[in-house]
Scaffold this active site. Structure first.
Site, short mmCIF file in Angstrom:
data_model
loop_
_atom_site.label_atom_id
_atom_site.label_comp_id
_atom_site.label_asym_id
_atom_site.label_seq_id
_atom_site.Cartn_x
_atom_site.Cartn_y
_atom_site.Cartn_z
N HIS A 1 0.84 -1.21 0.00
CA HIS A 1 0.00 0.00 0.00
C HIS A 1 0.87 1.25 0.00
CE1 HIS A 1 -3.02 -2.73 2.14
NE2 HIS A 1 -3.69 -2.31 1.09
N MET B 1 3.07 -9.06 -0.58
CA MET B 1 2.42 -8.36 0.54
C MET B 1 0.90 -8.42 0.37
SD MET B 1 4.64 -6.62 2.49
CE MET B 1 6.41 -6.63 2.43
#
Ligand code: PAF
Length: 282
Positions: free
Chosen positions: A37, A185
Site C-alpha cells: 500500500h 504483501m
C-alpha cells in the site's frame, strides 16, 4: 493529514484543491496497510500535488462465505503510516455513507475479463469492486488512481471500465511488493499461522519455476500450468484454487506463449486465500 468521513466534506476538499489548480491522486484501499500500500501512496505522492487514500472495506465485493467480518482494521495505525509517506487525506466513509438505504445500482464489467480467475472463484466480486471504485472516482474525481499489480485482474477490470464508461482518470499500476522470501504483501497475510506463512512461499517459488521454464524455451501453457500446480500441491498446507495462463493484457485463452502472458495463481492456506501472479515474456 486529514481524516474525512463524509462524501460532502471529501467533495469540498477536492473542489478547493481544484480551485488551486492542484492535481489529485487517489489510492483506493481496504486498509490495514503494508509496504505494498505504501508503495502505491509513494508513487501517488511523486506524481500528484494532493493525495487521497480511501480506506473502506467494501461489503459488496465479499461473498457470503468470505472474510468480510474478519478483515483486519486499525485506522489509527493506518493513519500514521499514510502520513509518514506524505498522504494528505484519508477518506474513510461509513457503510451508511457509501450504501444508504435504497442503494440499487451496480457496475459490472463483461465476462471477457471477469469470467475467469478470481471472477469465477468469487462470483460478484468484480461487480463489487467496479461499483465501489466508480463511486470513489465520482466522489474524489482524481486525475490519477493507483492500483497494485498483485491484483492484476482487478487492474484490467478497472482499466476496461474506465475506457468503456469514458471516466476521466488515468490508471497507474504499481509493481508487486514482496517480503524477503518472495511472499507478496497482502493484508490477508495476518491470517497465516507461522507454519502457513512458511508454506505460502510456495506461491512465488512456483511462479519463479514457470519463469525459468520460459527462459529455457518452454512455450506450452498447459505444461507450465501442470508444473506450477505440481509445485503448489507439493506443499501439504496449500489448498489450490487455480493456476492459469492468459494472454496479457487481453486475458484471452492461449495454448502457446508467444508474447506477454499472465500466469496467475490462487490458493488457500488455512483461512487465508492468497493470490499472486507474474507476467511471462516469451
Ligand atoms: O484492491 C483493493 O483493496 C480493493 O479491491 C479496492 C480497489 C480498494 C476496492 O474496494
Amino acid at each position: 493529514m486529514l481524516i474525512i468521513k463524509t462524501i460532502a466534506e471529501m467533495r469540498q476538499f477536492v473542489s478547493e484543491a481544484r480551485k488551486n489548480n492542484r492535481s489529485v491522486g487517489l489510492v483506493p484501499t481496504m486498509g490495514y496497510f503494508h509496504r505494498g500500500h505504501l508503495a502505491l501512496m509513494e508513487k501517488a505522492v511523486q506524481q500528484c500535488d494532493v493525495v487521497v487514500t480511501s480506506l473502506y472495506v467494501n461489503p459488496l465485493q465479499f461473498g457470503p462465505a468470505e472474510d468480510f467480518a474478519a478483515y483486519p482494521k486499525d485506522l489509527e495505525r493506518d493513519a500514521k503510516l499514510a502520513e509518514s509517506v506524505g498522504v494528505d487525506v484519508i477518506f474513510a466513509p461509513t457503510d451508511r455513507e457509501m450504501y444508504p438505504a435504497g442503494f440499487d445500482t451496480t457496475v459490472s464489467v463483461g465476462d471477457t475479463i471477469t469470467g475467469k480467475l478470481c471472477g469465477l472463484s468469487r462470483p460478484g466480486h468484480f461487480t463489487g469492486v467496479a461499483t465501489v471504485v466508480t463511486k470513489l472516482f465520482n466522489i474524489v474525481q482524481p486525475d490519477k488512481a493507483f492500483f497494485g499489480q498483485k491484483d492484476a485482474q482487478q487492474v484490467l477490470v478497472i482499466k476496461r471500465m474506465v475506457q468503456d464508461l469514458n471516466m476521466n482518470v488515468e490508471i497507474v499500476p504499481v509493481p508487486i511488493v514482496r517480503e524477503k522470501d518472495g511472499l507478496a504483501m497482502s493484508s490477508r497475510n495476518v491470517y497465516l499461522t507461522p507454519e502457513q506463512r512458511q508454506a505460502a512461499t510456495v506461491l512465488y517459488k512456483s511462479l519463479q519455476l514457470a519463469q525459468e521454464q520460459v527462459k529455457k524455451g518452454q512455450r506450452d501453457g498447459a505444461e507450465i500450468c501442470r508444473l506450477v500446480k505440481e509445485k503448489i500441491n507439493s506443499e501439504p498446507l496449500a489448498e489450490l484454487d487455480y493456476v492459469e495462463i492468459y494472454s496479457y493484457p487481453e486475458l484471452k485463452s492461449i495454448d502457446k506463449i508467444n508474447g506477454a502472458a499472465l500466469l496467475a495463481v490462487a490458493a488457500k492456506f488455512g483461512l487465508a486465500r492468497l493470490i499472486d501472479n507474474i507476467i511471462l515474456e516469451a
